[in-house]
Enzyme design. Structure first.
Site, PDB file in Angstrom:
ATOM      1  N   CYS A  35       0.827  -1.206   0.000  1.00 41.83           N
ATOM      2  CA  CYS A  35       0.000   0.000   0.000  1.00 41.83           C
ATOM      3  C   CYS A  35       0.864   1.260   0.000  1.00 41.83           C
ATOM      4  O   CYS A  35       1.533   1.537  -0.983  1.00 41.83           O
ATOM      5  CB  CYS A  35      -0.980  -0.044   1.165  1.00 41.83           C
ATOM      6  SG  CYS A  35      -2.298   1.143   0.959  1.00 41.83           S
ATOM      7  N   HIS A  76      -3.728  -5.146   0.425  1.00 42.27           N
ATOM      8  CA  HIS A  76      -3.185  -5.567   1.729  1.00 42.27           C
ATOM      9  C   HIS A  76      -3.179  -7.094   1.846  1.00 42.27           C
ATOM     10  O   HIS A  76      -4.184  -7.680   2.249  1.00 42.27           O
ATOM     11  CB  HIS A  76      -4.034  -4.983   2.865  1.00 42.27           C
ATOM     12  CG  HIS A  76      -3.822  -3.527   3.046  1.00 42.27           C
ATOM     13  ND1 HIS A  76      -2.879  -3.006   3.910  1.00 42.27           N
ATOM     14  CD2 HIS A  76      -4.402  -2.453   2.460  1.00 42.27           C
ATOM     15  CE1 HIS A  76      -2.890  -1.694   3.857  1.00 42.27           C
ATOM     16  NE2 HIS A  76      -3.816  -1.327   2.978  1.00 42.27           N
ATOM     17  N   GLU A 135      -1.956  -8.864   4.083  1.00 44.49           N
ATOM     18  CA  GLU A 135      -2.092  -9.285   5.484  1.00 44.49           C
ATOM     19  C   GLU A 135      -3.551  -9.320   5.935  1.00 44.49           C
ATOM     20  O   GLU A 135      -3.871  -9.922   6.959  1.00 44.49           O
ATOM     21  CB  GLU A 135      -1.267  -8.363   6.402  1.00 44.49           C
ATOM     22  CG  GLU A 135      -1.824  -6.955   6.628  1.00 44.49           C
ATOM     23  CD  GLU A 135      -1.544  -5.988   5.474  1.00 44.49           C
ATOM     24  OE1 GLU A 135      -1.200  -6.456   4.372  1.00 44.49           O
ATOM     25  OE2 GLU A 135      -1.697  -4.767   5.672  1.00 44.49           O
TER      26      GLU A 135
END
Ligand code: XMP
Length: 536
Positions: free
Chosen positions: A79, A167, A169
């Site tokens: 990001c 993202h 994660e």
């Protein structure tokens, strides 16, 4: 050598989550502020740049010179990390027409790129950004796009440098873990050898080297973190470690005695100090929660210092600080996410150096480390307990009698939670197993106690409130007890636990029948936020 990936933190709320995911891939990682790269660490195998709450054009945006790491390690920007590299390496970032937030699908991606190894077509990713990359630097190529984001991912030609605007994660990036694995294992060469046992081995070796023949003192609280830190240090330096366990009189029923026995069985050199009279005397008439905390904190430091001074020649103060305890001090945006709880704080004038062997670990990792050292299960799975103890669970002023009432009610409640077994399956079972609770899966089901299923529980004495009741033929006018039980993963947010009604009915009866001074039991159904876990 403990291979590690460094995560440079640009202030995103999901930075810790990136760390979490890497650890789940048995890859050790450390998070550093964006401008504090540990250049002299020889064990780094890769670098991840996190997201950020800022735009690259924001005057407050975090800027750092990456020339010292570019070309030296594989780099993955996530990001803001991806936008920052594109922006500073010759590309262009601009505000997205509308904020790109939520699910998206990778409509096209470079199938033979290592970063996307084993990716499915149309893989779902999670976007959350206000800016977007509108032009890549000259020698960068686009390696993935969604319908709205042209440069969803890029790689620098001939370099081990990637950027993704989504993202990986985040839970909703369906193959995010696969992407992080591709980066950590296939690109950086992680041997996936981070395990509790390897942590113990390498930490004990490091502690031996760092501490040599120095003497160390450590404050024990009865909780899992300080206990695991003590056992680890004991393995490294044996009798050069002196542990101090202060009883402020507001521990759980029999806890001081029981925990001292546990510590002795573990071979620890522990000094138990019963200072309850001092704490009770100093708390007379005090009902303000912050005042209580301050007095207990101050008294704790005094008692601990007095005892520590007797340990002549001590050079180090060891603490069971774990990673989430440090989030506030590490949080570089200046926003306080959680106030740092620590009884009394660090005794500043002790002239001791600080040793925090668990400072990079999450709670469930600490538990795994404790288990791998053979510590007893009841010590490892013990719920967190606040430093000021039952003092912050008694509304109003504190007296030994009120503590006695609360200890009795709490003891019935906690024993009940340990004895009541529930069967779990599906996601519930997986969540409990992932937290390290030892249970065997049989036909897709596990059996665990209510105690092991929840994060934290305790009773609260509403001693400023009285209500009318009737017992036998007698009218009573006594205090209510509130029961609290929450599920959580880190205490930063929590939900009230949905305890079975039959359990609550039995516990309520038992408390009212057996604990003199209580004639009513309530259950707290508030989540955090907006409530906190503790009442005070
Ligand atoms: P709250 O009440 O803030 O609690 O939601 C979050 C977690 O911190 C624990 N806690 C404390 N721990 N000293 C401590 O060592 C304190 O003063 C303190 N206050 C709360 C609480 O038990 C929960 O696990």
């Amino acid at each position: 050598m403990q291979q590690k990936i460094v995560i440079l933190d640009f202030g995103s709320q999901t930075t810790q989550l990136i760390g979490r995911r890497l650890r789940d891939l048995d890859t050790f990682c450390e998070i550093f502020p964006y401008n504090k790269f540990p250049y002299d660490d020889p064990d780094i195998i890769g670098v991840i740049l996190s997201g950020s709450p800022f735009s690259v054009y924001d005057p407050k945006a975090f800027k750092v010179d990456l020339s010292g790491i570019r070309g030296k390690y594989p780099i993955l920007g996530i990001c803001y990390g991806a936008q920052y590299m594109a922006h500073t390496m010759g590309g262009k970032v601009a505000p997205a027409g509308t904020r790109e937030y939520g699910r998206a699908n990778l409509q096209s991606f470079e199938k033979d790129n290592l970063l996307f190894k084993d990716f499915d077509d149309n893989s779902q990713v999670w976007m959350s950004h206000g800016d977007t990359i509108v032009a890549l630097p000259d020698n960068f190529r686009c390696i993935a796009s969604t319908d709205k984001v042209q440069y969803a991912a890029y790689q620098a030609e001939g370099e081990q440098l990637w950027g993704v605007q989504f993202h990986p994660e985040a839970f909703h990036s369906m193959q995010g873990i696969q992407l992080l694995k591709n980066f950590a294992v296939d690109i950086c060469g992680s041997k996936q050898d981070w395990s509790a046992a390897s942590f113990v081995e390498s930490t004990v070796a490091q502690l031996k080297e760092e501490l040599g023949d120095d003497k160390v003192i450590l404050g024990l609280s009865g909780g899992v973190d300080s206990s695991v830190a003590a056992v680890l240090l004991n393995k490294a330096i044996g009798k050069n470690l002196t542990c101090i366990f202060v009883d402020h009189g507001m521990l759980r029923k029999n806890e001081f005695h029981d925990v001292m026995e546990d510590y002795k069985c573990l071979g620890l050199n522990v000094i138990g100090v019963d200072a309850s009279a001092k704490f009770f005397a100093d708390l007379v008439g005090v009902s303000d929660p912050e005042q209580k905390r301050k007095i207990i904190g101050r008294d704790f430091v005094e008692v601990f210092n007095a005892e520590a001074k007797k340990q002549t020649g001590a050079k180090w103060l060891a603490q069971g600080t774990i990673y989430p305890d440090r989030i506030e001090s590490l949080n570089i945006t200046g926003k306080v996410i959680k106030s740092h709880h620590n009884v009394g704080g660090l005794p500043e004038k002790m002239n001791l150096r600080l040793c925090e062997p668990l400072k990079w670990l999450f709670k469930d990792e600490v538990r795994r480390v404790g288990r791998s050292m053979g510590m007893p299960e009841h010590l490892i799975t013990r719920h967190p307990f606040p430093g000021p103890g039952l003092a912050v669970r008694i509304l109003g002023d504190i007296t030994p009698e009120k503590v006695r009432i609360l200890q009795d009610a709490d003891d019935i409640y906690i024993r009940g939670l340990r004895e009541y077994k529930v069967k779990l399956n599906g996601d519930d079972a997986r969540r409990v197993l992932a937290a390290g609770v030892p249970a065997n899966m049989k036909n897709g089901e596990i059996e665990v106690s209510l105690y092991d299923q929840i994060w934290q529980a305790g009773a609260v004495l509403l001693s400023t409130v009285r209500s009318v009741g009737v017992m036998g033929d007698e009218r009573t006018y006594e205090h209510p007890v509130a029961l609290r039980a929450v599920t959580s993963t880190d205490a930063m947010s929590a939900d009230w636990a949905h305890l079975p009604y039959d359990f609550m009915a039995n516990i309520s009866n038992e408390i009212i029948n057996k604990v003199k001074g209580v004639n009513r039991v309530c259950y707290d159904i508030s989540s955090k936020p907006p409530a906190t876990i503790e009442w005070e």
